[in-house]
Design a protein around this motif. Structure first.
Motif, PDB file in Angstrom:
ATOM      1  N   LYS A 356      45.968  32.272  19.130  1.00  0.00           N
ATOM      2  CA  LYS A 356      44.887  32.811  19.945  1.00  0.00           C
ATOM      3  C   LYS A 356      45.435  33.429  21.226  1.00  0.00           C
ATOM      4  O   LYS A 356      46.418  32.957  21.779  1.00  0.00           O
ATOM      5  N   VAL A 357      44.756  34.486  21.644  1.00  0.00           N
ATOM      6  CA  VAL A 357      45.020  35.105  22.946  1.00  0.00           C
ATOM      7  C   VAL A 357      43.702  35.104  23.716  1.00  0.00           C
ATOM      8  O   VAL A 357      42.684  35.593  23.208  1.00  0.00           O
ATOM      9  N   THR A 358      43.738  34.553  24.926  1.00  0.00           N
ATOM     10  CA  THR A 358      42.527  34.477  25.744  1.00  0.00           C
ATOM     11  C   THR A 358      42.722  35.291  27.018  1.00  0.00           C
ATOM     12  O   THR A 358      43.684  35.063  27.770  1.00  0.00           O
ATOM     13  N   VAL A 359      41.798  36.234  27.220  1.00  0.00           N
ATOM     14  CA  VAL A 359      41.828  37.074  28.427  1.00  0.00           C
ATOM     15  C   VAL A 359      40.695  36.625  29.330  1.00  0.00           C
ATOM     16  O   VAL A 359      39.526  36.645  28.931  1.00  0.00           O
ATOM     17  N   GLU A 360      41.047  36.237  30.562  1.00  0.00           N
ATOM     18  CA  GLU A 360      40.042  35.756  31.516  1.00  0.00           C
ATOM     19  C   GLU A 360      40.019  36.660  32.748  1.00  0.00           C
ATOM     20  O   GLU A 360      41.069  36.956  33.332  1.00  0.00           O
ATOM     21  N   LEU A 361      38.812  37.094  33.126  1.00  0.00           N
ATOM     22  CA  LEU A 361      38.628  37.958  34.290  1.00  0.00           C
ATOM     23  C   LEU A 361      37.767  37.238  35.313  1.00  0.00           C
ATOM     24  O   LEU A 361      36.775  36.613  34.971  1.00  0.00           O
ATOM     25  N   GLN A 362      38.166  37.368  36.592  1.00  0.00           N
ATOM     26  CA  GLN A 362      37.408  36.691  37.641  1.00  0.00           C
ATOM     27  C   GLN A 362      37.567  37.435  38.959  1.00  0.00           C
ATOM     28  O   GLN A 362      38.668  37.908  39.297  1.00  0.00           O
ATOM     29  N   LEU A 363      36.470  37.534  39.712  1.00  0.00           N
ATOM     30  CA  LEU A 363      36.506  38.153  41.031  1.00  0.00           C
ATOM     31  C   LEU A 363      36.510  37.044  42.080  1.00  0.00           C
ATOM     32  O   LEU A 363      35.585  36.224  42.130  1.00  0.00           O
ATOM     33  N   VAL A 364      37.568  37.029  42.902  1.00  0.00           N
ATOM     34  CA  VAL A 364      37.746  35.968  43.894  1.00  0.00           C
ATOM     35  C   VAL A 364      37.561  36.563  45.284  1.00  0.00           C
ATOM     36  O   VAL A 364      38.209  37.553  45.639  1.00  0.00           O
ATOM     37  N   TYR A 365      36.664  35.957  46.082  1.00  0.00           N
ATOM     38  CA  TYR A 365      36.433  36.359  47.480  1.00  0.00           C
ATOM     39  C   TYR A 365      36.045  37.838  47.622  1.00  0.00           C
ATOM     40  O   TYR A 365      36.319  38.456  48.644  1.00  0.00           O
ATOM     41  N   ASN A 366      35.465  38.412  46.585  1.00  0.00           N
ATOM     42  CA  ASN A 366      34.943  39.795  46.604  1.00  0.00           C
ATOM     43  C   ASN A 366      36.018  40.871  46.760  1.00  0.00           C
ATOM     44  O   ASN A 366      35.710  42.055  46.768  1.00  0.00           O
ATOM     45  N   SER A 367      37.271  40.490  46.933  1.00  0.00           N
ATOM     46  CA  SER A 367      38.308  41.510  47.115  1.00  0.00           C
ATOM     47  C   SER A 367      39.549  41.225  46.285  1.00  0.00           C
ATOM     48  O   SER A 367      40.404  42.090  46.137  1.00  0.00           O
ATOM     49  N   LEU A 368      39.617  40.028  45.719  1.00  0.00           N
ATOM     50  CA  LEU A 368      40.786  39.641  44.934  1.00  0.00           C
ATOM     51  C   LEU A 368      40.386  39.514  43.475  1.00  0.00           C
ATOM     52  O   LEU A 368      39.497  38.741  43.122  1.00  0.00           O
ATOM     53  N   CYS A 369      41.078  40.312  42.653  1.00  0.00           N
ATOM     54  CA  CYS A 369      40.773  40.341  41.220  1.00  0.00           C
ATOM     55  C   CYS A 369      41.803  39.494  40.469  1.00  0.00           C
ATOM     56  O   CYS A 369      43.011  39.677  40.629  1.00  0.00           O
ATOM     57  N   LYS A 370      41.322  38.569  39.646  1.00  0.00           N
ATOM     58  CA  LYS A 370      42.196  37.699  38.864  1.00  0.00           C
ATOM     59  C   LYS A 370      42.131  38.093  37.395  1.00  0.00           C
ATOM     60  O   LYS A 370      41.060  38.130  36.791  1.00  0.00           O
ATOM     61  N   ILE A 371      43.309  38.403  36.833  1.00  0.00           N
ATOM     62  CA  ILE A 371      43.429  38.724  35.413  1.00  0.00           C
ATOM     63  C   ILE A 371      44.411  37.735  34.800  1.00  0.00           C
ATOM     64  O   ILE A 371      45.589  37.708  35.179  1.00  0.00           O
ATOM     65  N   SER A 372      43.942  36.927  33.876  1.00  0.00           N
ATOM     66  CA  SER A 372      44.773  35.895  33.271  1.00  0.00           C
ATOM     67  C   SER A 372      44.792  36.064  31.754  1.00  0.00           C
ATOM     68  O   SER A 372      43.738  36.193  31.122  1.00  0.00           O
ATOM     69  N   VAL A 373      45.995  36.090  31.176  1.00  0.00           N
ATOM     70  CA  VAL A 373      46.161  36.230  29.721  1.00  0.00           C
ATOM     71  C   VAL A 373      46.966  35.039  29.218  1.00  0.00           C
ATOM     72  O   VAL A 373      48.117  34.833  29.638  1.00  0.00           O
ATOM     73  N   SER A 374      46.354  34.256  28.310  1.00  0.00           N
ATOM     74  CA  SER A 374      47.007  33.058  27.760  1.00  0.00           C
ATOM     75  C   SER A 374      47.180  33.216  26.258  1.00  0.00           C
ATOM     76  O   SER A 374      46.341  33.813  25.582  1.00  0.00           O
ATOM     77  N   ASP A 375      48.270  32.670  25.742  1.00  0.00           N
ATOM     78  CA  ASP A 375      48.493  32.689  24.294  1.00  0.00           C
ATOM     79  C   ASP A 375      48.940  31.309  23.835  1.00  0.00           C
ATOM     80  O   ASP A 375      49.294  30.447  24.644  1.00  0.00           O
ATOM     81  N   THR A 376      48.933  31.119  22.537  1.00  0.00           N
ATOM     82  CA  THR A 376      49.349  29.845  21.936  1.00  0.00           C
ATOM     83  C   THR A 376      50.663  30.034  21.186  1.00  0.00           C
ATOM     84  O   THR A 376      50.891  29.403  20.150  1.00  0.00           O
ATOM     85  N   GLY A 377      51.514  30.893  21.742  1.00  0.00           N
ATOM     86  CA  GLY A 377      52.730  31.279  21.039  1.00  0.00           C
ATOM     87  C   GLY A 377      53.930  30.385  21.288  1.00  0.00           C
ATOM     88  O   GLY A 377      53.809  29.197  21.588  1.00  0.00           O
ATOM     89  N   ILE A 378      55.105  30.993  21.193  1.00  0.00           N
ATOM     90  CA  ILE A 378      56.368  30.254  21.199  1.00  0.00           C
ATOM     91  C   ILE A 378      56.730  29.725  22.587  1.00  0.00           C
ATOM     92  O   ILE A 378      57.543  28.818  22.723  1.00  0.00           O
ATOM     93  N   GLY A 379      56.135  30.284  23.639  1.00  0.00           N
ATOM     94  CA  GLY A 379      56.417  29.822  24.991  1.00  0.00           C
ATOM     95  C   GLY A 379      57.769  30.292  25.506  1.00  0.00           C
ATOM     96  O   GLY A 379      58.571  30.891  24.789  1.00  0.00           O
ATOM     97  N   ILE A 380      58.010  30.010  26.774  1.00  0.00           N
ATOM     98  CA  ILE A 380      59.248  30.443  27.439  1.00  0.00           C
ATOM     99  C   ILE A 380      59.846  29.240  28.159  1.00  0.00           C
ATOM    100  O   ILE A 380      59.158  28.580  28.954  1.00  0.00           O
ATOM    101  N   SER A 381      61.098  28.947  27.912  1.00  0.00           N
ATOM    102  CA  SER A 381      61.745  27.817  28.584  1.00  0.00           C
ATOM    103  C   SER A 381      61.965  28.138  30.066  1.00  0.00           C
ATOM    104  O   SER A 381      62.017  29.304  30.466  1.00  0.00           O
ATOM    105  N   GLN A 382      62.098  27.091  30.869  1.00  0.00           N
ATOM    106  CA  GLN A 382      62.168  27.240  32.324  1.00  0.00           C
ATOM    107  C   GLN A 382      63.342  28.103  32.779  1.00  0.00           C
ATOM    108  O   GLN A 382      63.258  28.810  33.782  1.00  0.00           O
ATOM    109  N   GLU A 383      64.433  28.085  32.071  1.00  0.00           N
ATOM    110  CA  GLU A 383      65.627  28.842  32.485  1.00  0.00           C
ATOM    111  C   GLU A 383      65.387  30.350  32.480  1.00  0.00           C
ATOM    112  O   GLU A 383      66.074  31.106  33.183  1.00  0.00           O
ATOM    113  N   HIS A 384      64.401  30.815  31.700  1.00  0.00           N
ATOM    114  CA  HIS A 384      64.126  32.247  31.614  1.00  0.00           C
ATOM    115  C   HIS A 384      63.069  32.720  32.613  1.00  0.00           C
ATOM    116  O   HIS A 384      62.905  33.929  32.790  1.00  0.00           O
ATOM    117  N   HIS A 385      62.374  31.809  33.259  1.00  0.00           N
ATOM    118  CA  HIS A 385      61.277  32.181  34.151  1.00  0.00           C
ATOM    119  C   HIS A 385      61.688  33.133  35.282  1.00  0.00           C
ATOM    120  O   HIS A 385      60.959  34.087  35.573  1.00  0.00           O
TER     121      HIS A 385
END
Length: 442
Positions: A356-385
């Motif tokens: 699954k891929v979930t796209v979430e949109l949210q308007l914060v404080y009327n001037s800050l736009c939040k775009i969040s995309v989540s997946d249930t995939g293979i993930g990324i280990s901390q060393e690559h962040h």
């Protein structure tokens, strides 16, 4: 003072001589005998001694008073005391000293202002500035130099402060009259160090050492070289495939029934090549500031739905969901489209089967736009962040080749986010999926 001492002796001698001549005159005139003359002389000597003692005392008192007045007058001139009496004879000297004192005070104030100005300028320089004498002793070092060489460097020998071989060789060459430049690593930063000798009248007086922080430019140069190498490699791969397949078709090495399959592969590689070129052009526009700055008002949710629909046609085993508010933002529609496309496309490519891929949109404080995309995939280990938003960086290169990614998608996302003075947030662990959140001021 010499005149005063001469007068003191005159006041003693003159009364004595007058008394002596007066006694002789009376003795000669009255015709007195020798015995009486001796008695008179004895009386006269006693009188002379008394007169001398009194004269000495009076002269001492007068000379002491005069001397004190002279000294007070001179002190009044030297120390500029208010209300002090000054002899008339000393007034020209007092006026001259006063004028010279005023000139010296004025010049001293000018020098102080100039020194404060120079100190303020050098203290706020981004470059480190060090002045040394002909023996290598540090005469002055500004704040930036202190961050490079450490604090409390003044009056210390520069060769004792920094013992790196290349630096010491450059200092010695500079003291021999040569302009020198080196590059050195210090405290995790890269500096270009310039050494300039200072001479006067043919004699070496010292040197000026300038530290210029070139960490960012060096890093940019390394990134440019790495980018060029990666671009060459990425362009070569599809071109090699296209060349090989087209040559096989042109020379008749492919059977009739396989031509369609080969042509499909050529078309696939051509599309990959065009996508790569387009991404490179977009990054070049960001680097050179040539991006389209025409912002318009549009509905973010409607744009996200359009992007999802364009990707959903080619995806059959991944579910894409859109949640969040419906609101308008004021931004460049094409840039936000690219941001959404790259984030969602990455979520699809690196997802698990039936994920699954979930796209979430949210308007914060009327001037800050939040775009969040989540997946249930293979993930990324901390060393690559720390490197995940770098150009051509791939966590799983074999999977990237399989999915046809260019390695530039997240880098474009980063540039768009920075353009809108936003921030990026990455939450991911190996095997647990990935969530990328963009905060945009638009």
């Amino acid at each position: 003072m010499k005149k005063l001492i001469n007068y003191r002796y005159i006041w003693i001698i003159v009364p004595c001589v007058l008394a002596l001549f007066t006694a002789l005159y009376f003795f000669i005139r009255n015709g007195q005998g020798s015995d009486e003359l001796v008695n008179y002389f004895v009386v006269l000597v006693v009188l002379i001694i008394l007169i001398a003692v009194v004269s000495i005392i009076i002269a001492g008192i007068i000379s002491r008073k005069v001397t004190q007045e002279i000294i007070s007058s001179v002190e009044a001139i030297g120390f500029n005391k208010d209300g002090a009496v000054v002899f008339e004879e000393l007034l020209p000297y007092k006026n001259k000293i006063t004028r010279e004192r005023q000139e010296l005070f004025k010049k001293n104030e000018e020098l102080k202002v100039r020194a404060d100005t120079i100190e303020t300028i050098t203290g706020n320089m981004q470059e480190g500035l060090v002045l040394i004498d002909n023996k290598g002793t540090v005469l002055s070092a500004n704040n930036s130099a202190g961050r490079v060489l450490g604090d409390n460097t003044e009056r210390k020998n520069i060769l004792h402060i920094c013992r790196e071989d290349e630096f010491q060789t450059a200092v010695k060459s500079c003291m021999n009259g040569e302009n020198t430049r080196i590059q050195m690593n210090r405290s995790g930063k890269i500096y270009s160090v310039f050494f300039s000798p200072v001479s006067f009248g043919g004699n070496m007086r010292g040197a000026v050492i300038l530290f210029q922080d070139t960490t960012e430019s060096h890093r940019a140069e390394m990134q440019r070289r790495e980018f060029s190498a990666n671009v060459s490699h990425e362009l070569k791969t599809p071109l090699t495939t296209i060349t090989a397949l087209s040559e096989m078709i042109a020379t008749g090495m492919v059977q009739e029934e396989d031509i369609k399959n080969f042509a499909g592969k050529v078309n696939e590689q051509s599309g990959r090549l065009l996508t790569l070129i387009d991404d490179i052009i977009r990054l070049s526009e960001f680097d050179e500031g040539r991006e389209n700055k025409e912002d318009t008002a549009f509905n973010l949710k409607e744009l996200a739905e359009a992007v999802i629909n364009s990707l959903r046609d080619n995806v059959k085993n991944v579910e894409i969901n859109l949640i969040g508010e419906s609101f308008n933002i004021y931004a460049n529609r094409r840039m936000i489209d690219e941001l959404l496309y790259n984030l969602i496309d990455n979520g699809i490519k690196y997802n698990a089967d039936n994920g699954k891929v979930t796209v979430e949109l949210q308007l914060v404080y009327n001037s800050l736009c939040k775009i969040s995309v989540s997946d249930t995939g293979i993930g990324i280990s901390q060393e690559h962040h720390p490197h995940i938003f770098e150009r051509f960086y791939r966590v799983d290169k074999s999977r990237s080749k399989l999915t046809g990614g260019t390695g530039l998608g997240l880098s474009i996302v980063k540039h768009i986010t920075e353009y809108y003075k936003g921030s990026l947030e990455l939450i991911s662990n190996e095997g647990d999926g990935t969530t990328v959140t963009c905060y945009l001021k638009c």
